[in-house]
Design an enzyme around this catalytic site. Sequence first.
Site, PDB file in Angstrom:
ATOM      1  N   ASN A 210       0.846  -1.201   0.000  1.00  0.00           N
ATOM      2  CA  ASN A 210       0.000   0.000   0.000  1.00  0.00           C
ATOM      3  C   ASN A 210       0.880   1.248   0.000  1.00  0.00           C
ATOM      4  OD1 ASN A 210       0.545   0.855   2.837  1.00  0.00           O
ATOM      5  ND2 ASN A 210      -0.321  -1.173   3.240  1.00  0.00           N
ATOM      6  N   ASP A 279      -3.905  -6.356   5.050  1.00  0.00           N
ATOM      7  CA  ASP A 279      -4.865  -7.214   5.758  1.00  0.00           C
ATOM      8  C   ASP A 279      -4.812  -8.656   5.264  1.00  0.00           C
ATOM      9  OD1 ASP A 279      -5.802  -5.205   7.375  1.00  0.00           O
ATOM     10  OD2 ASP A 279      -7.306  -4.539   5.923  1.00  0.00           O
ATOM     11  N   LYS A 289       8.989 -17.274 -10.483  1.00  0.00           N
ATOM     12  CA  LYS A 289       8.202 -16.169 -11.029  1.00  0.00           C
ATOM     13  C   LYS A 289       6.964 -16.732 -11.752  1.00  0.00           C
ATOM     14  CE  LYS A 289       8.520 -12.311 -14.160  1.00  0.00           C
ATOM     15  NZ  LYS A 289       9.067 -11.930 -15.446  1.00  0.00           N
ATOM     16  N   ASP A 306      -3.631  -9.884  13.048  1.00  0.00           N
ATOM     17  CA  ASP A 306      -3.808  -8.481  13.452  1.00  0.00           C
ATOM     18  C   ASP A 306      -2.800  -8.195  14.559  1.00  0.00           C
ATOM     19  OD1 ASP A 306      -4.737  -6.072  14.780  1.00  0.00           O
ATOM     20  OD2 ASP A 306      -6.437  -6.240  13.411  1.00  0.00           O
ATOM     21  N   ILE A 307      -1.807  -7.391  14.239  1.00  0.00           N
ATOM     22  CA  ILE A 307      -0.695  -7.207  15.170  1.00  0.00           C
ATOM     23  C   ILE A 307      -1.132  -6.458  16.430  1.00  0.00           C
ATOM     24  CG2 ILE A 307       1.547  -6.048  15.463  1.00  0.00           C
ATOM     25  CD1 ILE A 307       1.025  -7.096  12.093  1.00  0.00           C
ATOM     26  N   PHE A 323      -4.158   3.104  15.129  1.00  0.00           N
ATOM     27  CA  PHE A 323      -4.651   4.145  14.222  1.00  0.00           C
ATOM     28  C   PHE A 323      -5.893   3.587  13.546  1.00  0.00           C
ATOM     29  CE2 PHE A 323      -0.743   6.207  14.971  1.00  0.00           C
ATOM     30  CZ  PHE A 323      -0.864   7.503  14.493  1.00  0.00           C
TER      31      PHE A 323
HETATM   32  N1  CTP Z   1      -3.367  -3.274  12.296  1.00  0.00           N
HETATM   33  C1  CTP Z   1      -2.521  -4.274  12.750  1.00  0.00           C
HETATM   34  N2  CTP Z   1      -2.496  -5.470  12.082  1.00  0.00           N
HETATM   35  C2  CTP Z   1      -3.273  -5.682  11.008  1.00  0.00           C
HETATM   36  C3  CTP Z   1      -4.124  -4.666  10.544  1.00  0.00           C
HETATM   37  C4  CTP Z   1      -4.156  -3.467  11.205  1.00  0.00           C
HETATM   38  O1  CTP Z   1      -1.807  -4.076  13.734  1.00  0.00           O
HETATM   39  N3  CTP Z   1      -3.212  -6.843  10.391  1.00  0.00           N
HETATM   40  C5  CTP Z   1      -3.420  -2.018  13.056  1.00  0.00           C
HETATM   41  C6  CTP Z   1      -2.956  -0.809  12.294  1.00  0.00           C
HETATM   42  O2  CTP Z   1      -1.563  -0.600  12.494  1.00  0.00           O
HETATM   43  C7  CTP Z   1      -3.792   0.280  12.934  1.00  0.00           C
HETATM   44  C8  CTP Z   1      -5.080  -0.426  13.308  1.00  0.00           C
HETATM   45  O3  CTP Z   1      -4.770  -1.800  13.356  1.00  0.00           O
HETATM   46  O4  CTP Z   1      -3.206   0.747  14.124  1.00  0.00           O
HETATM   47  C9  CTP Z   1      -6.219  -0.211  12.352  1.00  0.00           C
HETATM   48  O5  CTP Z   1      -5.793  -0.431  11.024  1.00  0.00           O
HETATM   49  P1  CTP Z   1      -6.779  -0.182   9.815  1.00  0.00           P
HETATM   50  O6  CTP Z   1      -6.081  -0.527   8.541  1.00  0.00           O
HETATM   51  O7  CTP Z   1      -7.415   1.164   9.952  1.00  0.00           O
HETATM   52  O8  CTP Z   1      -7.933  -1.203  10.124  1.00  0.00           O
HETATM   53  P2  CTP Z   1      -8.108  -2.731   9.895  1.00  0.00           P
HETATM   54  O9  CTP Z   1      -8.061  -3.430  11.211  1.00  0.00           O
HETATM   55  O10 CTP Z   1      -7.156  -3.229   8.845  1.00  0.00           O
HETATM   56  O11 CTP Z   1      -9.617  -2.794   9.394  1.00  0.00           O
HETATM   57  P3  CTP Z   1     -10.251  -2.300   7.994  1.00  0.00           P
HETATM   58  O12 CTP Z   1      -9.137  -2.422   6.973  1.00  0.00           O
HETATM   59  O13 CTP Z   1     -11.376  -3.221   7.783  1.00  0.00           O
HETATM   60  O14 CTP Z   1     -10.686  -0.874   8.232  1.00  0.00           O
END
Ligand code: CTP
Length: 398
Positions: A210, A279, A289, A306-307, A323
């Site tokens: 991203n 995600d 490749k 999800d960290i 965030f």
């Molecule tokens: N985050 C994380 N690990 C993930 C996804 C997100 O630690 N796999 C953390 C991001 O660093 C941020 C928070 O979760 O602090 C929210 O991230 P965001 O991208 O806004 O939300 P998502 O949980 O990915 O949900 P969505 O994409 O459905 O909005």
Amino acid sequence: MGSLVNKHVLMGVTGGIAAYKSAELIRQLQKAGATVRVIMTPAAQEFITPLTLQALSGYPVHTALLDSAAEAAMGHIELARWADLILIAPASADFLARLCHGEGGDLLGAVCLASSCTIAVAPAMNQAMWANASTQKNVNNLNSRGIKIIGPGEGYQACGDVGAGRMEEPDLITDQVKALFTSNLLDGKKVVITAGPTREALDPVRYISNHSSGKMGYALAVAAVEAGAETILISGPVNLQAPERVTIMHVVSAQDLLDASLEAVVDADIFIAAAAVADYRPAHNAHQKIKKNDDNISLALTKNPDIVATIASLEKRPFTVGFAAETNDLENHARKKLNNKKLDLVIANDVSNQSIGFNSDDNQVTIITNDSTEKLPLMSKGTLAIHLIRHLASCVSK
Ligand code: CTP
């Protein structure tokens, strides 16, 4: 003593014989690492020319509020947001009075009104003007509003008087400016911050990622270390220099980020998840490749861990901050993240707005906890990081 590396100092020069010292001050601030832009009042231009300060600062000097060409290049609101610090040196008695009353009729006054950053003034005037009850009342008022007063020094004055009123020497002002960026708010605390994007490999040459620049996470790491914290920055691939005095762990994928976070977070007091984690990752990471044989191919994706939620669920967890990057219904979505991920605090920002999105230098956020919502004004990521770290320091010291 901190450094001014990557700091934006907006220097205001007002009318007074000490204006000649502002030339040396620019050099000293630059030597300490700052980028300096200059605003001169009309009276200052009677003492030193804008051309001199333009040559030294390397940027056009800003002189007028109602100049459409200058406003189109970098308007007063942009200047106000650009600054991490506004330093007015020399600050005349007249300017102190105007600052005290919030007058915005000239460029420097308007920028001071429009900025959220720290303001410092180095007064310079005749000793009787400095001692005057009006000036002292104004200075006390400014001081009580958190405006930093540097000096004045004592000694012989250009007018022949002796006493307090000389502008402090540039090296001393520079030292005090450096000290403004440091505090002991997080002394003895350990802060872990994730930043930047992750890359999820498809094959040896391709990946899913991203547009995250990492700027917000890096600015937070600088603010944390300047507040005295032992700071660990876990960074995805970005084009930013590692901040000084910060321990950096480089990662690529979400899984790497999780492993590094679990390792770094032991004994941490604060965990800030500023990374834009992918995600999903490709279900299969091809060893060779992928060849262009078929007209259509489909990609199977698997959910990444999800960290921040993992860290928040640890038995011995730090104060955990996430965030919420949203394009719509900001507060609602952010509150859901706060609850679902069991976070202590969420910093919500609207990424649909280009001026505050991933690659911008500015950001506008809302701080959300279980029982509060606080919308902060638009500001530079550096200034915002300082505000956020102060806020988090107050949360963990409760
Ligand atoms: N985050 C994380 N690990 C993930 C996804 C997100 O630690 N796999 C953390 C991001 O660093 C941020 C928070 O979760 O602090 C929210 O991230 P965001 O991208 O806004 O939300 P998502 O949980 O990915 O949900 P969505 O994409 O459905 O909005």
